[in-house]
Every structure is written in C-alpha cells, then in structure tokens.
Design an enzyme around this catalytic site. Structure first.
Site, PDB file in Angstrom:
ATOM      1  N   GLY A  41       0.821  -1.204   0.000  1.00  0.00           N
ATOM      2  CA  GLY A  41       0.000   0.000   0.000  1.00  0.00           C
ATOM      3  C   GLY A  41       0.853   1.253   0.000  1.00  0.00           C
ATOM      4  O   GLY A  41       1.994   1.245  -0.473  1.00  0.00           O
ATOM      5  N   SER A  42       0.316   2.320   0.542  1.00  0.00           N
ATOM      6  CA  SER A  42       1.012   3.604   0.542  1.00  0.00           C
ATOM      7  C   SER A  42       2.134   3.632   1.571  1.00  0.00           C
ATOM      8  O   SER A  42       2.163   2.831   2.516  1.00  0.00           O
ATOM      9  CB  SER A  42       0.021   4.724   0.856  1.00  0.00           C
ATOM     10  OG  SER A  42      -0.416   4.630   2.201  1.00  0.00           O
ATOM     11  N   GLY A  61       2.437   2.081   5.352  1.00  0.00           N
ATOM     12  CA  GLY A  61       3.594   1.280   5.741  1.00  0.00           C
ATOM     13  C   GLY A  61       4.250   1.763   7.016  1.00  0.00           C
ATOM     14  O   GLY A  61       4.742   0.957   7.811  1.00  0.00           O
ATOM     15  N   GLU A 103       5.730  -3.436   0.989  1.00  0.00           N
ATOM     16  CA  GLU A 103       5.767  -3.063  -0.428  1.00  0.00           C
ATOM     17  C   GLU A 103       4.971  -1.773  -0.558  1.00  0.00           C
ATOM     18  O   GLU A 103       3.742  -1.799  -0.621  1.00  0.00           O
ATOM     19  CB  GLU A 103       5.158  -4.176  -1.288  1.00  0.00           C
ATOM     20  CG  GLU A 103       5.880  -5.512  -1.193  1.00  0.00           C
ATOM     21  CD  GLU A 103       7.240  -5.508  -1.850  1.00  0.00           C
ATOM     22  OE1 GLU A 103       7.572  -4.508  -2.540  1.00  0.00           O
ATOM     23  OE2 GLU A 103       7.981  -6.481  -1.682  1.00  0.00           O
TER      24      GLU A 103
END
Length: 516
Positions: A247-248, A252, A269
């Site tokens: 995600g963003s 994270g 990721e």
C-alpha cells in the site's frame, strides 16, 4: 456476446448479474456477499455489484486463532506435500482463470488482458512454489571446533498476515500465500476494502482445495474483510509473527511501527515513483512502446507505473512529440471492451488526487498535455480520466511525490551523472530502467553507482516484473521482498545448530572452562 464484450452500453444491473454469476461459479454463493452493510461498487460505471459485512475485532481474533491452530498441524506436513497442495491450488486457478480474470476487471477496472494476466501471475507463482517446496535449503559451515558440525535450518514462521491493495487485488495475495503455504505457514488475508469480491472468490477456491486435501487443516487460509480497523487488529496481534503489507508509504509507516513494537517481522511493499532514462543511443521505437505501457497501463495504478521520464537533450525533440501523440490517441473507456487500453481510476478520490497533482505541476512551471476527466458514453458513473504527460522544468513539487494516477513527468538531462542524480533524487526506490545501446551506460546504471532501486531494467520499462525475481524496493518503498528468488526466507525462521559428534568439549574462540 463474446467473452470480452460487456460493452460500454451495458446496463447497470448487467455488472451485478455478471458478478453474481462468477461468484456462484467459483463457489462463493451469493448469500456470502449480498447480506451486509457495505456496498461494493465497480469503477467501470459506479454501480453496486455486491455488499459485504466487515469483520469485527472479535472475528479477526477468532480467524487468527484458527490460523494459529492450523499452523501447528501444517508445519508437520512434509514440504513436498505442502507443494502438492499448492500445485492443486494452481490447477484450480487455471480452471477458474477466465471467470476470476473477468471479476478482477469488473471490480478493479483493469482491461481484460490485465485481469487475465493477474490470474496468470497467480498460477505462475504456484508453479514456482511447487518447485520451491523441494528446495528449502540451509547451509553447512565448517566448525572451528574439532568433531563438530555447524549448520543452519529454516523452519516455518507461523501465521502470515497479508494486507493487499486494490490495484492487484489477488496477485499480491498469491505471491505471499503460495510461498507461505510451502514454507509451512498459515495465512490470514485482509484485502483492500475497495476490492473484497475478488478476495471472496479466491478464498472460496482455496477452501475447496483445502477440503479435498487430506493433510490441509481447516483455518489454513483465513479471510477477514474490512478497512483500517480490521488491518490494525491483524497487525497488532502477537500471534502473527509475519505481516506482509502492500500500500502507501503512510500505511507502511503505521504497519511497520506496530509490527516492530511487538518484535514481529514486516514485509513492506510501499510507494513507487519510478523513472526511465532515455539515453542518446536509445532505440526510440522500442522506448516509445515501453513508456506507453509503463505510464498508462492499469490507468497508472501500478506501484511500478512509470511516473518520471528522464530524456537526453539530444533525443528529447524526437521522442516527446511522438509520445504526446500517443497520449492523444490512446483509447479510454470500458475496460471490458476489446481495444480499450486505459480503463477507469478506482474511485472519485483518485481523480481528485490527479487533479491536485496536475494543478501543482502547472503552478511549478509544467506544461500539461492531456489530463482531465474523460466522458465515456453510457458509463457516466465511472471514474475515467485522460492520461497526462507533463513537461517539467525541474524535478520539484509533485514530481517527487507519488500520485496513483496516469501522470508522466518528463525532464531533460545533459550528462549521465545528471540523469542518475535525477533518477535517485526521490524518496521512493522501487523500479527503474534505462534505454541505451551503450554497454558502459547500461552496466553503470546497474552498478552500485547507478540506480538505487530494488528493480533496475535495461531496454524495457519499469513495469511488468516476472515472478522469478524477488520483487520490492528500497527507501520509502519499504525494503520488503516478495515472490521469487530467495524471498521465501522471509516466511521462515532461521535456526543455527552445532552438533558435537566427539567425546571432548572444546569451546569456541579458544575459551577454557575446566571443572571437576
């Protein structure tokens, strides 16, 4: 009608009916998704295609409990048998490819070939994991002590939490789950709240494979639907030693801190602000095709989407005008219609984010080509935009940020060192590429003095990674690695062992401790 043709004139209820048909065919009965409070809408036309009930904190905890119990049994199953389970999952996905790929297109807005390609990616990682099940190797090292052997082993880690994003609603789960299953782990999946129906379909397929596999325990694969609160419950549970989150960067940071606080392991990721360099010697026809897909594929909603194009001043005027023409001519519309290359953005918020970024780029001196909302007849409730190419005087403002939309910023450079500095001069570090026929430039780009990204390609774009290589990036991309190579190690725990097969008790480093 032929398979790719829920055309742009399709009635609103056609998508809902198609979704119901697919879910029923894949074993996710309609009552599993129609009774609930939250409406799921297709970005194609904004219509309702289902309803889901989100998991409560108690339900998340119960799912983790079932997964923990399943892990305790599954870890004892020989790894090649775990591989056989994943082989059967791959076969189930092969049989369901057309339906599942179509569901991905309807729920996520991908064009037909990309929806099918995502399911093929799931099949491919299953094939990879089957072979991996016989290669979970450790090392044997020479010991400094006589009559001793030193070795390492890899053991299953436990419950793996998977938080996936809307843009690859099923493939990212498979990257994690296929490896986790062969490694001896169980999985709890929290999909994006924007794409829960594809997750229900995949979960139904997995449940069917579990039911037909004698050694597979109930709870091996759990699904919990919901938004931030559901994810927080999963991330905060100490019974989940590994959390993989896509995600963003902002997401994270929250996940990474929460998992680290309880000494868990996070596979992150996150953001990508990917660049391609076009060198003086580049094959411009090759580069043009790669740039077009990299920047506009999936409507710019890939983490590996090409967002910055760094072009040498000697070829700028030969490449960029051609690229602008491609942007003007690309077909935008219903992703289920043959010939369409750019489908909708996921929702209205994504359009607002794109408009904000283009306004900032224009204010910073950028020249905007394209952009703006695109009207598609019969699909007025959809979220369609024209891809934008923006010629920028410098890498400032929105250029150093990731906007999850089809915006390509174009910059000039004069020296190779300047190009590398521009490439690396952003907080993100996922994917990168260079177009050149100069071997020295190519090798320098791939060296420690070149790209600082986790992925670096030569004479191809930034997007379209294969499952055989480890996928992930550096800096604000999070440092995680999924899919191929030795990414499997993230789903296991390492044990170092020393075995004394002699009758003496020598100590390491020459230490002496004589008693008796």
């Amino acid at each position: 009608m032929t398979a790719p043709a829920l055309a742009s004139a399709a009635a609103t209820d056609s998508l809902a009916a198609e979704v119901a048909r697919i879910l029923t065919a894949l074993g996710a009965a309609p009552e599993r998704f129609t009774d609930g409070a939250r409406i799921v809408r297709s970005p194609i036309d904004g219509s309702e295609i289902g309803r889901v009930a989100d998991a409560s904190p108690d339900e998340v905890a119960a799912a983790i409990g079932r997964a923990r119990a399943a892990f305790l049994a599954w870890r004892a199953v020989p790894a090649p048998r775990r591989g056989e389970f994943v082989r059967r999952l791959g076969e189930a996905l092969r049989a369901a490819k057309d339906d599942l790929g179509r569901l991905v297109s309807i729920e996520a807005g991908k064009i037909v070939s990309e929806g099918l390609g995502e399911v093929q990616e799931m099949i491919d990682i299953c094939d990879f994991a089957v072979g991996l099940s016989r290669q979970l190797y450790g090392l044997t090292m020479g010991s400094e002590r006589a009559d001793h052997r030193l070795q390492e082993q890899w053991h299953p880690a436990g419950v793996v939490g998977v938080i996936s994003a809307f843009n690859f609603p099923v493939a990212v789960w498979s990257w994690n789950a296929a490896l986790a299953f062969v490694c001896g782990d169980s999985v709890v999946w929290k999909p994006s709240e924007k794409t829960p129906l594809t997750a229900l379909a995949v979960s139904a397929l997995v449940d069917r494979v579990i039911a037909d596999f004698p050694e597979a325990p109930a709870g091996l694969s759990e699904l919990v639907l919901g938004a931030r609160d559901t994810g927080a419950a999963l991330v905060g549970d100490a019974r989940v030693p590994v959390v993989s989150a896509t995600g963003s960067t902002a997401m994270g940071r929250i996940v990474g801190r929460a998992v680290a606080d309880r000494f868990g392991r996070a596979i992150l990721e996150l953001g990508g602000n990917n660049a391609s360099i076009v060198a003086p010697s580049a094959d411009l026809d090759l580069a043009l095709r790669a740039i077009a897909f990299g920047a506009m594929g999936t409507a710019g909603q890939r983490c590996t989407t090409l967002r910055r194009l760094i072009v040498h001043e000697s070829v700028y005027d030969r490449l960029v005008p051609r690229l602008i023409e491609v942007y003007r001519s690309v077909r935008i519309g219903d992703p289920l219609e043959e010939g369409v290359l750019v489908g909708p953005l996921i929702d209205a918020a994504a359009i607002a984010g794109m408009e904000k970024a283009l306004a900032a780029a224009s204010a910073a001196g950028g020249t905007v080509h394209g952009g703006g909302r695109a009207a598609v007849a019969g699909l007025e409730g959809g979220h369609y935009v024209r891809p934008a190419l923006v010629e920028m005087p410098a890498q400032t403002g929105p250029v150093i940020e990731e906007t999850f939309a089809p915006i390509l910023y174009v910059l000039r450079y004069s020296t190779f060192e300047e190009a590398i500095a521009l490439q690396n001069g952003v907080p993100q570090g996922l994917s990168s590429s260079i177009f050149t026929t100069d071997m020295r430039e190519a090798d320098r780009f791939l060296s420690a003095l070149g790209s600082d990204c986790g992925i670096a390609n030569v004479n191809m774009g930034t997007s379209g990674a294969e499952i055989g290589g480890a996928f992930g990036g550096e800096k604000e991309t999070g440092g995680g690695r999924e899919s191929g190579s030795d990414a499997w190690k993230a789903y296991m725990r390492r044990m170092t062992s020393a075995i004394n097969y002699g009758s003496a008790m020598p100590l390491a480093q020459g230490v002496r401790f004589d008693v008796g």
